[in-house]
Design an enzyme around this catalytic site. Structure first.
Site, PDB file in Angstrom:
ATOM      1  N   ASP A   7       0.878  -1.176   0.000  1.00 32.13           N
ATOM      2  CA  ASP A   7       0.000   0.000   0.000  1.00 32.13           C
ATOM      3  C   ASP A   7       0.917   1.227   0.000  1.00 32.13           C
ATOM      4  OD1 ASP A   7       0.870   0.421   2.605  1.00 32.13           O
ATOM      5  OD2 ASP A   7      -1.126   0.378   3.517  1.00 32.13           O
ATOM      6  N   HIS A   8       0.335   2.405   0.185  1.00 32.50           N
ATOM      7  CA  HIS A   8       1.127   3.636   0.142  1.00 32.50           C
ATOM      8  C   HIS A   8       2.202   3.660   1.226  1.00 32.50           C
ATOM      9  CE1 HIS A   8      -2.389   4.001   2.686  1.00 32.50           C
ATOM     10  NE2 HIS A   8      -1.773   4.940   3.381  1.00 32.50           N
ATOM     11  N   CYS A  64       3.450  -2.658   3.938  1.00 35.29           N
ATOM     12  CA  CYS A  64       2.531  -1.564   4.267  1.00 35.29           C
ATOM     13  C   CYS A  64       3.254  -0.685   5.275  1.00 35.29           C
ATOM     14  CB  CYS A  64       1.175  -2.088   4.754  1.00 35.29           C
ATOM     15  SG  CYS A  64       1.155  -2.951   6.330  1.00 35.29           S
ATOM     16  N   GLY A  65       2.522   0.103   6.038  1.00 35.16           N
ATOM     17  CA  GLY A  65       3.194   0.992   6.984  1.00 35.16           C
ATOM     18  C   GLY A  65       3.956   0.227   8.046  1.00 35.16           C
ATOM     19  N   THR A  66       3.304  -0.783   8.609  1.00 28.07           N
ATOM     20  CA  THR A  66       3.935  -1.593   9.660  1.00 28.07           C
ATOM     21  C   THR A  66       4.256  -3.014   9.202  1.00 28.07           C
ATOM     22  OG1 THR A  66       1.759  -2.311  10.372  1.00 28.07           O
ATOM     23  CG2 THR A  66       2.695  -0.377  11.510  1.00 28.07           C
ATOM     24  N   GLY A  67       3.640  -3.459   8.129  1.00 25.64           N
ATOM     25  CA  GLY A  67       3.731  -4.860   7.704  1.00 25.64           C
ATOM     26  C   GLY A  67       2.646  -5.700   8.362  1.00 25.64           C
ATOM     27  N   GLY A  69      -0.965  -5.007   8.984  1.00 23.73           N
ATOM     28  CA  GLY A  69      -2.281  -5.124   8.329  1.00 23.73           C
ATOM     29  C   GLY A  69      -2.219  -5.995   7.096  1.00 23.73           C
ATOM     30  N   HIS A  97      12.254 -22.260   9.930  1.00 24.56           N
ATOM     31  CA  HIS A  97      11.337 -22.949  10.844  1.00 24.56           C
ATOM     32  C   HIS A  97       9.865 -22.856  10.441  1.00 24.56           C
ATOM     33  CE1 HIS A  97      14.195 -23.190  14.575  1.00 24.56           C
ATOM     34  NE2 HIS A  97      14.733 -23.671  13.470  1.00 24.56           N
ATOM     35  N   ASN A  98       9.441 -21.721   9.874  1.00 27.04           N
ATOM     36  CA  ASN A  98       8.009 -21.534   9.591  1.00 27.04           C
ATOM     37  C   ASN A  98       7.644 -21.770   8.128  1.00 27.04           C
ATOM     38  OD1 ASN A  98       8.585 -18.577  11.474  1.00 27.04           O
ATOM     39  ND2 ASN A  98       7.767 -20.475  12.342  1.00 27.04           N
ATOM     40  N   ARG A 108       7.205   2.175   7.587  1.00 26.31           N
ATOM     41  CA  ARG A 108       7.341   3.158   8.671  1.00 26.31           C
ATOM     42  C   ARG A 108       8.102   2.550   9.843  1.00 26.31           C
ATOM     43  NH1 ARG A 108       1.006   4.640   7.832  1.00 26.31           N
ATOM     44  NH2 ARG A 108       1.284   5.690   5.823  1.00 26.31           N
ATOM     45  N   ARG A 131      11.218 -31.715  12.201  1.00 27.24           N
ATOM     46  CA  ARG A 131      10.181 -31.449  13.215  1.00 27.24           C
ATOM     47  C   ARG A 131       9.365 -30.195  12.873  1.00 27.24           C
ATOM     48  NH1 ARG A 131      14.881 -29.358  15.060  1.00 27.24           N
ATOM     49  NH2 ARG A 131      14.882 -27.394  16.209  1.00 27.24           N
ATOM     50  N   HIS A 132       9.950 -29.326  12.077  1.00 26.94           N
ATOM     51  CA  HIS A 132       9.227 -28.100  11.710  1.00 26.94           C
ATOM     52  C   HIS A 132       8.108 -28.393  10.721  1.00 26.94           C
ATOM     53  CE1 HIS A 132      12.100 -25.955  14.032  1.00 26.94           C
ATOM     54  NE2 HIS A 132      13.092 -26.496  13.343  1.00 26.94           N
ATOM     55  N   ARG A 135       4.965 -29.129  12.559  1.00 28.32           N
ATOM     56  CA  ARG A 135       4.310 -27.920  13.077  1.00 28.32           C
ATOM     57  C   ARG A 135       3.579 -27.167  11.967  1.00 28.32           C
ATOM     58  NH1 ARG A 135       9.821 -27.319  16.549  1.00 28.32           N
ATOM     59  NH2 ARG A 135       9.231 -28.886  18.073  1.00 28.32           N
TER      60      ARG A 135
HETATM   61  C1  RB5 Z   1      -1.989   2.970   6.361  1.00 23.66           C
HETATM   62  O1  RB5 Z   1      -2.034   4.246   6.913  1.00 23.66           O
HETATM   63  C2  RB5 Z   1      -1.506   1.975   7.409  1.00 23.66           C
HETATM   64  O2  RB5 Z   1      -2.518   1.762   8.322  1.00 23.66           O
HETATM   65  C3  RB5 Z   1      -1.085   0.687   6.745  1.00 23.66           C
HETATM   66  O3  RB5 Z   1      -0.063   0.948   5.840  1.00 23.66           O
HETATM   67  C4  RB5 Z   1      -0.544  -0.398   7.656  1.00 23.66           C
HETATM   68  O4  RB5 Z   1       0.431   0.105   8.498  1.00 23.66           O
HETATM   69  C5  RB5 Z   1      -1.546  -1.200   8.369  1.00 23.66           C
HETATM   70  O5  RB5 Z   1      -1.217  -2.156   9.093  1.00 23.66           O
END
Ligand code: RB5
Length: 148
Positions: A7-8, A64-67, A69, A97-98, A108, A131-132, A135
């Protein structure tokens, strides 16, 4: 083939990863977004997750911003194991492992140079099995509503 999406908030990381993939002659499909205009991350998570789950892509990378969502959304698609990663240790371990098939990162949270390094580790680390695998099979059972 690697499926890419963002996303942005993750657009800048995706663009840096595209440069890395081109430099290393790694085939990819860019499912968007294509600018920093505000969009909804679930749209791109779905496109990339379906490409990976169907076998059209070998692995996916979502930003995304945090990865967070975008990974939550991707993990709703059957067969997807999307992992949010912020450091080299986790990038390696989520493959070993995963058997993660999608790497998720936050624009961000980490800089583009770090994202490229984590993508490089993710794409070049094998699953250990053993073993992985048991799981992973349990995760699949949860997905299918089966008892463990
Ligand atoms: C968008 O503003 C932000 O919410 C999205 O990029 C992400 O961080 C969501 O988890």
């Amino acid at each position: 083939m690697i499926a890419l999406g963002a996303d942005h908030g993750g657009y800048n990381l995706k663009e840096a990863i595209i440069v890395y993939l081109k430099e290393n002659n790694i085939e990819y499909t860019d499912y968007g977004c294509y600018s920093e205009e505000s969009v909804d991350y679930a749209v791109y998570a779905k496109k990339v997750a379906e490409a990976v789950a169907s076998g059209k892509a070998d692995k996916g990378i979502l930003c995304c911003g945090t990865g967070i969502g975008i990974s939550i959304a991707a993990n709703k698609v059957k067969g997807i194991r999307a992992a949010v990663v912020t450091n080299e240790f986790c990038a390696e371990m989520t493959r070993r492992h995963n058997d993660a098939n999608i790497l998720a990162m936050g624009g961000r949270v980490i800089d583009a140079q770090t994202a490229v390094k984590l993508a490089d580790i993710f794409l070049n680390t094998e699953f250990e099995g053993g073993r992985h695998q048991r799981r992973i099979d349990q995760i699949t059972k949860i997905e299918n509503g089966e008892e463990l």
